[in-house]
Motif scaffolding. Structure first.
Motif, PDB file in Angstrom:
ATOM      1  N   UNK A 108     -44.570 -18.270 -38.677  1.00 27.43           N
ATOM      2  CA  UNK A 108     -43.179 -18.577 -38.342  1.00 27.43           C
ATOM      3  C   UNK A 108     -42.271 -17.364 -38.469  1.00 27.43           C
ATOM      4  N   UNK A 109     -42.504 -16.559 -39.501  1.00 25.96           N
ATOM      5  CA  UNK A 109     -41.714 -15.338 -39.680  1.00 25.96           C
ATOM      6  C   UNK A 109     -41.995 -14.346 -38.557  1.00 25.96           C
ATOM      7  N   UNK A 110     -43.271 -14.200 -38.188  1.00 28.23           N
ATOM      8  CA  UNK A 110     -43.607 -13.308 -37.073  1.00 28.23           C
ATOM      9  C   UNK A 110     -43.005 -13.807 -35.772  1.00 28.23           C
ATOM     10  N   UNK A 111     -42.918 -15.120 -35.600  1.00 27.04           N
ATOM     11  CA  UNK A 111     -42.294 -15.670 -34.385  1.00 27.04           C
ATOM     12  C   UNK A 111     -40.832 -15.225 -34.281  1.00 27.04           C
ATOM     13  N   UNK A 112     -40.116 -15.220 -35.406  1.00 27.84           N
ATOM     14  CA  UNK A 112     -38.716 -14.771 -35.407  1.00 27.84           C
ATOM     15  C   UNK A 112     -38.624 -13.287 -35.033  1.00 27.84           C
ATOM     16  N   UNK A 113     -39.496 -12.479 -35.604  1.00 27.31           N
ATOM     17  CA  UNK A 113     -39.508 -11.051 -35.281  1.00 27.31           C
ATOM     18  C   UNK A 113     -39.856 -10.835 -33.815  1.00 27.31           C
ATOM     19  N   UNK A 114     -40.836 -11.571 -33.308  1.00 31.21           N
ATOM     20  CA  UNK A 114     -41.239 -11.426 -31.908  1.00 31.21           C
ATOM     21  C   UNK A 114     -40.120 -11.825 -30.951  1.00 31.21           C
ATOM     22  N   UNK A 115     -39.330 -12.825 -31.322  1.00 28.25           N
ATOM     23  CA  UNK A 115     -38.208 -13.245 -30.474  1.00 28.25           C
ATOM     24  C   UNK A 115     -37.188 -12.105 -30.344  1.00 28.25           C
ATOM     25  N   UNK A 116     -36.866 -11.458 -31.463  1.00 26.81           N
ATOM     26  CA  UNK A 116     -35.944 -10.320 -31.440  1.00 26.81           C
ATOM     27  C   UNK A 116     -36.547  -9.154 -30.653  1.00 26.81           C
ATOM     28  N   UNK A 117     -37.811  -8.858 -30.899  1.00 23.59           N
ATOM     29  CA  UNK A 117     -38.487  -7.756 -30.216  1.00 23.59           C
ATOM     30  C   UNK A 117     -38.501  -7.992 -28.710  1.00 23.59           C
ATOM     31  N   UNK A 118     -38.695  -9.221 -28.294  1.00 19.98           N
ATOM     32  CA  UNK A 118     -38.689  -9.562 -26.866  1.00 19.98           C
ATOM     33  C   UNK A 118     -37.298  -9.301 -26.267  1.00 19.98           C
ATOM     34  N   UNK A 119     -36.235  -9.614 -27.017  1.00 20.63           N
ATOM     35  CA  UNK A 119     -34.869  -9.348 -26.545  1.00 20.63           C
ATOM     36  C   UNK A 119     -34.673  -7.849 -26.345  1.00 20.63           C
ATOM     37  N   UNK A 120     -35.115  -7.050 -27.317  1.00 20.00           N
ATOM     38  CA  UNK A 120     -34.986  -5.595 -27.212  1.00 20.00           C
ATOM     39  C   UNK A 120     -35.819  -5.076 -26.034  1.00 20.00           C
ATOM     40  N   UNK A 121     -37.009  -5.636 -25.835  1.00 19.87           N
ATOM     41  CA  UNK A 121     -37.850  -5.259 -24.692  1.00 19.87           C
ATOM     42  C   UNK A 121     -37.080  -5.451 -23.387  1.00 19.87           C
ATOM     43  N   UNK A 122     -36.400  -6.591 -23.259  1.00 16.87           N
ATOM     44  CA  UNK A 122     -35.614  -6.846 -22.046  1.00 16.87           C
ATOM     45  C   UNK A 122     -34.494  -5.824 -21.884  1.00 16.87           C
ATOM     46  N   UNK A 123     -33.859  -5.453 -22.993  1.00 23.43           N
ATOM     47  CA  UNK A 123     -32.806  -4.445 -22.939  1.00 23.43           C
ATOM     48  C   UNK A 123     -33.346  -3.084 -22.528  1.00 23.43           C
ATOM     49  N   UNK A 124     -34.498  -2.710 -23.073  1.00 27.33           N
ATOM     50  CA  UNK A 124     -35.104  -1.431 -22.710  1.00 27.33           C
ATOM     51  C   UNK A 124     -35.484  -1.408 -21.234  1.00 27.33           C
ATOM     52  N   UNK A 125     -36.066  -2.488 -20.741  1.00 19.47           N
ATOM     53  CA  UNK A 125     -36.420  -2.554 -19.314  1.00 19.47           C
ATOM     54  C   UNK A 125     -35.180  -2.363 -18.447  1.00 19.47           C
ATOM     55  N   UNK A 126     -34.081  -3.028 -18.803  1.00 19.22           N
ATOM     56  CA  UNK A 126     -32.840  -2.875 -18.034  1.00 19.22           C
ATOM     57  C   UNK A 126     -32.350  -1.433 -18.097  1.00 19.22           C
ATOM     58  N   UNK A 127     -32.329  -0.864 -19.310  1.00 21.77           N
ATOM     59  CA  UNK A 127     -31.811   0.499 -19.488  1.00 21.77           C
ATOM     60  C   UNK A 127     -32.606   1.510 -18.672  1.00 21.77           C
ATOM     61  N   UNK A 128     -33.922   1.380 -18.661  1.00 23.41           N
ATOM     62  CA  UNK A 128     -34.766   2.360 -17.976  1.00 23.41           C
ATOM     63  C   UNK A 128     -34.694   2.261 -16.457  1.00 23.41           C
ATOM     64  N   UNK A 129     -34.014   1.269 -15.953  1.00 25.23           N
ATOM     65  CA  UNK A 129     -33.809   1.169 -14.502  1.00 25.23           C
ATOM     66  C   UNK A 129     -32.647   2.041 -14.026  1.00 25.23           C
ATOM     67  N   UNK A 130     -31.816   2.499 -14.947  1.00 27.36           N
ATOM     68  CA  UNK A 130     -30.665   3.327 -14.578  1.00 27.36           C
ATOM     69  C   UNK A 130     -31.093   4.783 -14.384  1.00 27.36           C
TER      70      UNK A 130
END
Length: 182
Positions: A108-130
């Motif tokens: 359950x704790x890893x699930x919380x960390x993975x949810x945050x990490x997934x959000x950051x992954x989406x942000x990085x993908x967006x940023x690297x498109x610029x």
């Protein structure tokens, strides 16, 4: 988690110091101002950016990041993108990051960390498109997630106002090189 990102080098800068950083306060208060030392740190980084061309800056919307960005990039013309995905993690996650250094986490704790990490992954993908060169200005938790996503070697924690150049190496790995002030 394994992800593929556009293989574009980028810079990462954690915001300048706040009183919360000094006193080890982890809470969810979002409007934390830079302290005087944080402003001085940002002014020192500003000197470095005289010689580093940046076309795009992607940043967290939180006040301490915006203050850092305004000092560091003063008088520099850049494409300015605010990405909510680069926000700091909730304080409970910081406690889990620290706990993971001394004990096994539950699923359950890893699930919380993975949810945050997934959000950051989406942000990085967006940023690297610029357009590159790209600068990300965000938080310690954001860097922690990036370090894990990109399998960076070394400590996944970063100090306040530390500038790092993150560079693809080979076909799957990345390397982080701190930019030292002269």
């Amino acid at each position: 988690m394994k992800f593929t990102f556009r293989r574009t080098p980028f810079y990462f800068l954690r915001h300048g110091e706040t009183d919360h950083n000094v006193h080890g306060i982890y809470d969810d208060f979002t409007e934390i101002h830079l302290n005087e030392n944080g402003k001085k740190q940002a002014l020192e980084i500003h000197k470095i950016f005289r010689s580093i061309p940046i076309i795009t800056v992607c940043s967290s919307p939180l006040l301490r990041v915006q203050q850092t960005k305004n000092i560091v990039l003063e008088n520099k013309s850049v494409q300015d993108i605010i990405l909510d995905e680069l926000r700091e993690c909730p304080s409970a996650l910081w406690r889990l990051f620290l706990a993971a250094e001394i004990r096994e986490l539950t699923i359950g704790e890893w699930d919380l960390i993975n949810e945050f990490t997934y959000r950051v992954k989406n942000g990085l993908e967006k940023a690297l498109e610029y357009n590159a060169p790209i600068l990300l200005i965000a938080h310690g938790g954001t860097y922690w997630a990036l370090a894990h996503l990109l399998h960076l070697q070394g400590d996944p924690k970063i100090g306040n106002c530390v500038l790092t150049h993150i560079i693809p190496e080979g076909s799957k790995t990345w390397r982080a090189e701190p930019i030292l002030m002269e």
